[in-house]
Design an enzyme around this catalytic site. Structure first.
Site, PDB file in Angstrom:
ATOM      1  N   GLY A  83      42.308  34.727  35.370  1.00 41.34           N
ATOM      2  CA  GLY A  83      41.345  35.000  36.438  1.00 41.34           C
ATOM      3  C   GLY A  83      41.760  34.288  37.714  1.00 41.34           C
ATOM      4  N   GLY A 106      40.491  35.259  41.478  1.00 37.14           N
ATOM      5  CA  GLY A 106      39.094  35.151  41.897  1.00 37.14           C
ATOM      6  C   GLY A 106      38.874  34.064  42.927  1.00 37.14           C
ATOM      7  N   GLN A 107      37.600  33.848  43.259  1.00 39.55           N
ATOM      8  CA  GLN A 107      37.247  32.893  44.322  1.00 39.55           C
ATOM      9  C   GLN A 107      37.743  31.482  43.992  1.00 39.55           C
ATOM     10  OE1 GLN A 107      33.223  31.677  44.560  1.00 39.55           O
ATOM     11  NE2 GLN A 107      33.384  30.925  46.663  1.00 39.55           N
ATOM     12  N   LEU A 108      37.477  31.035  42.779  1.00 43.60           N
ATOM     13  CA  LEU A 108      37.916  29.705  42.358  1.00 43.60           C
ATOM     14  C   LEU A 108      39.416  29.707  42.034  1.00 43.60           C
ATOM     15  CD1 LEU A 108      37.430  26.769  41.356  1.00 43.60           C
ATOM     16  CD2 LEU A 108      36.666  27.750  39.181  1.00 43.60           C
ATOM     17  N   ASP A 116      45.752  37.711  36.082  1.00 44.14           N
ATOM     18  CA  ASP A 116      44.495  38.325  36.491  1.00 44.14           C
ATOM     19  C   ASP A 116      44.506  39.751  35.974  1.00 44.14           C
ATOM     20  OD1 ASP A 116      42.298  37.475  38.812  1.00 44.14           O
ATOM     21  OD2 ASP A 116      42.450  39.642  38.476  1.00 44.14           O
ATOM     22  N   TYR A 149      24.490  36.246  32.397  1.00 42.99           N
ATOM     23  CA  TYR A 149      25.528  35.276  32.771  1.00 42.99           C
ATOM     24  C   TYR A 149      25.156  33.883  32.252  1.00 42.99           C
ATOM     25  CZ  TYR A 149      28.286  32.365  36.029  1.00 42.99           C
ATOM     26  OH  TYR A 149      29.126  31.438  36.592  1.00 42.99           O
ATOM     27  N   LYS A 198      26.963  31.608  29.441  1.00 44.20           N
ATOM     28  CA  LYS A 198      27.503  30.277  29.735  1.00 44.20           C
ATOM     29  C   LYS A 198      26.931  29.233  28.763  1.00 44.20           C
ATOM     30  CE  LYS A 198      30.391  31.027  33.121  1.00 44.20           C
ATOM     31  NZ  LYS A 198      31.837  30.890  32.871  1.00 44.20           N
TER      32      LYS A 198
HETATM   33  N1  SER Z   1      27.875  31.017  41.738  1.00 47.09           N
HETATM   34  C1  SER Z   1      27.432  31.535  40.474  1.00 47.09           C
HETATM   35  C2  SER Z   1      26.565  32.713  40.661  1.00 47.09           C
HETATM   36  O1  SER Z   1      25.913  32.785  41.678  1.00 47.09           O
HETATM   37  C3  SER Z   1      26.692  30.481  39.713  1.00 47.09           C
HETATM   38  O2  SER Z   1      27.530  29.927  38.788  1.00 47.09           O
HETATM   39  O3  SER Z   1      26.477  33.521  39.794  1.00 47.09           O
END
Ligand code: SER
Length: 327
Positions: free
Chosen positions: A15, A18-20, A41, A149, A153
């Site tokens: 990944g 992505g942003q991170l 990715d 989500y 997690k």
């Molecule tokens: N930045 C994430 C989201 O907004 C939170 O972990 O889903």
């Protein structure tokens, strides 16, 4: 300064586009040497971001493909960042569950089978829910996540702990707040507004915010997030007392506060509020986070508050995205 990672092995980032991932992969290459970094990715198109290291197109749901890369490249550490975030996950709940859980289980299994030395996997403030403490939310707060989500997690955190306890897989994790950087756009999250607002302000366009003015959420500047991640992964194994995922805190602010911080640079900047389904997600999350375990175990200390973050982004974003500030 570069340091050699143990056994001269390689780090696989899943990944990475992505942003991170975009920023973390570069930070890992700067720290350990680009020859030690493999970016991957599911989108082949992001390959252009990784002209400095080896890149593979990889769908983490394909365990055989993951094993192929691990074996061929001699991978000894995995950073598994691929996930569907909170807002997008609510549109595709089953797909989000499948990817977020299936991907993690593939990584944990490969780590177990191939004796991977260390795994990093991000968790989130989304593990908390409407009945969690809202302010200075403790590590062990009651958790009733109300998004797919968040559920994925929270389950994932326990899978990580299980693989550590049962198989000795050294998997480490952070509960990131909303991450804000200027090098990559966010995608599919509830905190994305805090990235998008900078682009609108700098382009001198009106911003429509999908949360209300006073929705207070935990956030973190990307430099702090990278720093926390590298610090956690470098910490001696015996210092890691939490094998689910660590609370980490950077700053907290509302849309109105980030707007005010931008007004001093862009006095004509305008905002309007049109809350949508993401408001309900934000209302279920903490306003601020207690990260005393991270401070105690591996000396975590954030560097950026809202003012410092806005200064850094306003300074760098226009050039990075080729926006003409004076148009
Ligand atoms: N930045 C994430 C989201 O907004 C939170 O972990 O889903």
């Amino acid at each position: 300064m570069q340091t050699n990672i143990s056994l001269m092995g390689k780090i696989l980032v899943i990944g990475a586009g992505g942003q991170l991932g975009t920023e973390l992969t570069k930070a890992l290459a700067d720290k350990y040497g680009k020859d030690h970094i493999i970016a991957s990715d599911f989108q082949d198109a992001v390959k252009t971001k990784f002209d400095y290291c080896t890149f593979y197109a990889l769908n983490v749901m394909d365990k055989a493909a993951l094993e192929f890369i691990v074996t061929k490249e001699g991978v000894t550490q995995i950073y598994h960042l691929a996930a569907i975030l909170s807002a997008l996950g609510e549109k595709n709940p089953v797909q989000a569950w499948d990817l977020n859980m299936g991907g993690l289980l593939n990584v944990l299994e490969v780590a177990r089978e191939h004796k991977i030395e260390k795994v990093f996997w991000p968790s989130s403030i989304a593990v908390f829910g409407p009945h969690s403490d809202k302010d200075n939310t403790p590590q062990q707060a009651f958790k009733d996540p109300n998004t797919v989500y968040g559920i994925s997690k929270l389950a994932g955190e326990h899978w990580c702990e299980y693989y550590f306890n049962k198989y000795g897989v050294d998997v480490r994790s952070l509960r990131y707040p909303g991450l804000i950087g200027y090098k990559s756009l966010a995608g599919g999250g509830t905190t994305d507004y805090a990235v998008d607002i900078y682009h609108k302000a700098i382009k001198e366009e009106k911003f429509t915010c999908f949360l209300t003015a006073h929705s207070y959420l935990p956030m973190m500047y990307m430099d702090d997030a990278i720093h926390a991640t590298l610090q956690l992964m470098e910490a001696p194994k015996e210092n890691i007392s939490i094998r689910t995922s660590y609370n980490v805190s950077g700053m907290s602010f509302s849309p109105d506060e980030i707007y005010q911080s931008l007004l001093s640079y862009y006095p004509n900047f305008e905002i309007e509020y049109q809350p949508d389904f993401r408001q309900q997600i934000a209302d279920g999350w903490p306003r601020s986070i207690d990260d005393s375990n991270a401070k105690k175990d591996w000396n975590w200390q954030p560097q950026f508050d809202l003012k410092a973050m806005t200064a850094a982004i306003v300074d760098n974003l226009p050039q990075y995205f080729n926006y003409n500030k004076n148009k």
